[in-house]
Design a protein around this motif. Structure first.
Motif, mmCIF file in Angstrom:
data_model
loop_
_atom_site.group_PDB
_atom_site.id
_atom_site.type_symbol
_atom_site.label_atom_id
_atom_site.label_comp_id
_atom_site.label_asym_id
_atom_site.label_seq_id
_atom_site.Cartn_x
_atom_site.Cartn_y
_atom_site.Cartn_z
ATOM 1 N N PRO A 20 -27.946 25.339 -56.739
ATOM 2 C CA PRO A 20 -26.802 25.785 -57.545
ATOM 3 C C PRO A 20 -26.721 24.950 -58.812
ATOM 4 C CG PRO A 20 -26.082 24.494 -55.656
ATOM 5 C CD PRO A 20 -27.538 24.753 -55.461
ATOM 6 N N HIS A 21 -26.316 25.558 -59.896
ATOM 7 C CA HIS A 21 -26.287 24.881 -61.186
ATOM 8 C C HIS A 21 -24.967 24.139 -61.380
ATOM 9 C CE1 HIS A 21 -30.059 26.731 -62.327
ATOM 10 N NE2 HIS A 21 -29.572 27.920 -61.988
ATOM 11 N N ASP A 55 -10.842 5.476 -64.026
ATOM 12 C CA ASP A 55 -11.392 6.644 -64.721
ATOM 13 C C ASP A 55 -11.699 7.681 -63.656
ATOM 14 O OD1 ASP A 55 -12.458 8.368 -66.633
ATOM 15 O OD2 ASP A 55 -13.544 6.777 -67.675
ATOM 16 N N LYS A 56 -12.255 8.815 -64.062
ATOM 17 C CA LYS A 56 -12.635 9.851 -63.101
ATOM 18 C C LYS A 56 -13.713 10.748 -63.689
ATOM 19 C CE LYS A 56 -8.381 12.287 -64.392
ATOM 20 N NZ LYS A 56 -7.141 12.894 -63.877
ATOM 21 N N VAL A 57 -14.470 11.360 -62.784
ATOM 22 C CA VAL A 57 -15.504 12.313 -63.183
ATOM 23 C C VAL A 57 -15.157 13.676 -62.595
ATOM 24 C CG1 VAL A 57 -17.333 10.614 -63.414
ATOM 25 C CG2 VAL A 57 -16.934 11.687 -61.186
ATOM 26 N N ALA A 58 -15.678 14.717 -63.244
ATOM 27 C CA ALA A 58 -15.428 16.087 -62.791
ATOM 28 C C ALA A 58 -16.744 16.737 -62.395
ATOM 29 C CB ALA A 58 -14.744 16.895 -63.891
ATOM 30 N N VAL A 59 -16.765 17.341 -61.198
ATOM 31 C CA VAL A 59 -17.938 18.073 -60.714
ATOM 32 C C VAL A 59 -17.570 19.555 -60.659
ATOM 33 C CG1 VAL A 59 -19.625 18.352 -58.875
ATOM 34 C CG2 VAL A 59 -18.674 16.082 -59.356
ATOM 35 N N THR A 60 -18.353 20.378 -61.338
ATOM 36 C CA THR A 60 -18.073 21.811 -61.420
ATOM 37 C C THR A 60 -19.114 22.589 -60.622
ATOM 38 O OG1 THR A 60 -17.127 21.539 -63.622
ATOM 39 C CG2 THR A 60 -17.752 23.776 -62.969
ATOM 40 N N ASN A 61 -18.642 23.451 -59.736
ATOM 41 C CA ASN A 61 -19.515 24.292 -58.923
ATOM 42 C C ASN A 61 -19.327 25.749 -59.345
ATOM 43 O OD1 ASN A 61 -21.041 25.567 -56.961
ATOM 44 N ND2 ASN A 61 -19.536 25.265 -55.328
ATOM 45 N N PRO A 62 -20.220 26.294 -60.190
ATOM 46 C CA PRO A 62 -20.049 27.675 -60.648
ATOM 47 C C PRO A 62 -20.661 28.718 -59.720
ATOM 48 C CG PRO A 62 -21.894 26.679 -61.771
ATOM 49 C CD PRO A 62 -21.357 25.635 -60.842
ATOM 50 N N SER A 63 -21.281 28.276 -58.635
ATOM 51 C CA SER A 63 -21.977 29.219 -57.758
ATOM 52 C C SER A 63 -21.003 29.938 -56.826
ATOM 53 C CB SER A 63 -23.032 28.479 -56.930
ATOM 54 O OG SER A 63 -22.405 27.658 -55.963
ATOM 55 N N ALA A 64 -21.530 30.869 -56.064
ATOM 56 C CA ALA A 64 -20.711 31.653 -55.125
ATOM 57 C C ALA A 64 -20.636 31.009 -53.755
ATOM 58 C CB ALA A 64 -21.283 33.060 -55.003
ATOM 59 N N PRO A 100 -15.308 24.002 -53.337
ATOM 60 C CA PRO A 100 -15.394 25.452 -53.082
ATOM 61 C C PRO A 100 -16.138 26.169 -54.206
ATOM 62 C CG PRO A 100 -13.169 24.632 -52.732
ATOM 63 C CD PRO A 100 -13.936 23.517 -53.410
ATOM 64 N N ALA A 101 -16.511 27.398 -53.963
ATOM 65 C CA ALA A 101 -17.215 28.206 -54.964
ATOM 66 C C ALA A 101 -16.357 28.379 -56.210
ATOM 67 C CB ALA A 101 -17.569 29.574 -54.365
ATOM 68 N N ARG A 102 -17.006 28.334 -57.356
ATOM 69 C CA ARG A 102 -16.366 28.551 -58.661
ATOM 70 C C ARG A 102 -15.139 27.638 -58.864
ATOM 71 N NH1 ARG A 102 -17.723 33.545 -56.536
ATOM 72 N NH2 ARG A 102 -19.371 34.637 -57.674
ATOM 73 N N THR A 103 -15.334 26.387 -58.513
ATOM 74 C CA THR A 103 -14.231 25.427 -58.578
ATOM 75 C C THR A 103 -14.723 24.116 -59.181
ATOM 76 O OG1 THR A 103 -13.237 26.397 -56.601
ATOM 77 C CG2 THR A 103 -12.474 24.201 -57.221
ATOM 78 N N ARG A 104 -13.785 23.398 -59.811
ATOM 79 C CA ARG A 104 -14.080 22.065 -60.329
ATOM 80 C C ARG A 104 -13.249 21.048 -59.569
ATOM 81 N NH1 ARG A 104 -12.398 20.466 -66.332
ATOM 82 N NH2 ARG A 104 -10.387 20.418 -65.280
ATOM 83 N N ALA A 105 -13.886 19.951 -59.175
ATOM 84 C CA ALA A 105 -13.184 18.882 -58.459
ATOM 85 C C ALA A 105 -13.305 17.586 -59.250
ATOM 86 C CB ALA A 105 -13.779 18.700 -57.067
ATOM 87 N N GLU A 106 -12.212 16.833 -59.317
ATOM 88 C CA GLU A 106 -12.230 15.552 -60.006
ATOM 89 C C GLU A 106 -12.258 14.415 -58.984
ATOM 90 O OE1 GLU A 106 -8.990 15.423 -62.785
ATOM 91 O OE2 GLU A 106 -10.155 16.505 -64.312
ATOM 92 N N ILE A 107 -13.073 13.406 -59.259
ATOM 93 C CA ILE A 107 -13.236 12.267 -58.356
ATOM 94 C C ILE A 107 -12.796 11.006 -59.093
ATOM 95 C CG2 ILE A 107 -14.834 10.974 -56.900
ATOM 96 C CD1 ILE A 107 -16.648 13.418 -56.874
#
Length: 289
Positions: A20-21, A55-64, A100-107
């Motif tokens: 997944p990209h 600080d924090k980083v964001a991980v984006t999951n654009p897949s299904a 989750p699918a098509r979601t962005r999470a911040e850590i």
């Protein structure tokens, strides 16, 4: 962290299906510097020894499909104090997150600067792994305090007759981008003069790098003094020299062989004459009876 090291960390792991990209990036709302319009290209944090930075980083999951990503800190040890590097200074709210699918999470994460940390720059990285691939973000951490820009040039030498090798060492506590100038003088004057230019390398504190400079059109026959000068911001600079001798051994060897052959032939001729002794009609005449 250098571009080469970060590239190695972000290499894709072979998998049967395309991963997944997903992407990881500094969060737009975190950090001690305001985010640019297109986001922050890296994490920047600055604080005094003993401070705790957030600080924090964001991980984006654009897949299904859902995606699980693990994060960790990375970075070389501090070669000046032999202490653990900034990779060990990072503490994450969670080491693994399911997105989750098509979601962005911040850590969220914190950077705890050790009380005895050396002032200056301490490069590191945040590395994320999941879905068969690894990606990372550079962390530029500066510890407050007196800074020193210093470098040295060492082990200058001419290699193969067509390149100049040398080493640059960052002796200070700030990251440097060196500039190089090279000059060479032969028996009859200058044979090389390259003005200052910025080298494609970023040198963290304490780091040593070996570099080469091509030398096209080097002399065929000469004795040359080569001077390498490297400078950087903050007044850092150093020079080192080396001597090289250029001798065309091919043509010169042929000429010496011809001379040696002629000398040997002359010597052999003299030896032959001596072995035969005096010829007829030579020597001391005897008195007639």
């Amino acid at each position: 962290m250098s571009a080469a090291l970060l590239a190695a960390l972000t290499a894709t792991t072979p998998a049967a299906a395309a991963p997944p990209h997903w992407t990881i990036a500094p969060s737009a709302g975190g950090g001690s510097r305001p985010a640019a319009q297109d986001g922050r290209p890296y994490i920047y944090a600055e604080g005094a020894p003993g401070s705790v930075l957030e600080d924090k980083v964001a991980v984006t999951n654009p897949s299904a499909e859902p995606l699980t990503v693990a994060v960790r800190g990375a970075g070389a040890p501090d070669v000046r104090t032999k202490a653990k590097g900034p990779g060990a200074w990072l503490t994450f709210a969670t080491r693994s997150v399911k997105i989750p699918a098509r979601t962005r999470a911040e850590i969220p994460f914190t950077v705890t600067v050790p009380a005895g940390a050396t002032p200056g720059d301490h490069p590191g990285a945040i590395v994320a792994s999941g879905g068969g691939r690894t990606s990372g973000i550079s962390v530029h951490l500066r510890v407050s305090g007196p800074t020193l820009s210093a470098l040295t040039v060492e082990h200058v030498r001419v290699e193969g007759g067509d390149r100049i090798a040398y080493e640059v060492v960052n002796r200070g506590n700030t990251t440097l981008t060196p500039r190089l100038a090279v000059r060479a003088d032969g028996l009859f004057g200058g044979v090389l003069d390259k003005g200052p230019r910025t080298l494609p390398v970023e040198l963290p504190p304490g780091r040593r790098v070996r570099l080469t400079e091509p030398w096209h059109g080097a002399p065929a026959l000469d004795a040359v003094d080569v001077k390498v000068t490297v400078t950087a911001g903050g007044g850092a600079g150093d020079s080192a020299t080396a001597t090289a001798r250029f001798v065309p051994w091919g043509p010169l060897g042929g000429a010496l062989a011809v001379l040696a052959g002629g000398a040997f032939a002359a010597y052999a001729s003299v030896r032959r004459r001596r072995r035969k002794g005096p010829g007829p009609g030579t020597g001391n005449p005897r008195s007639a009876p």
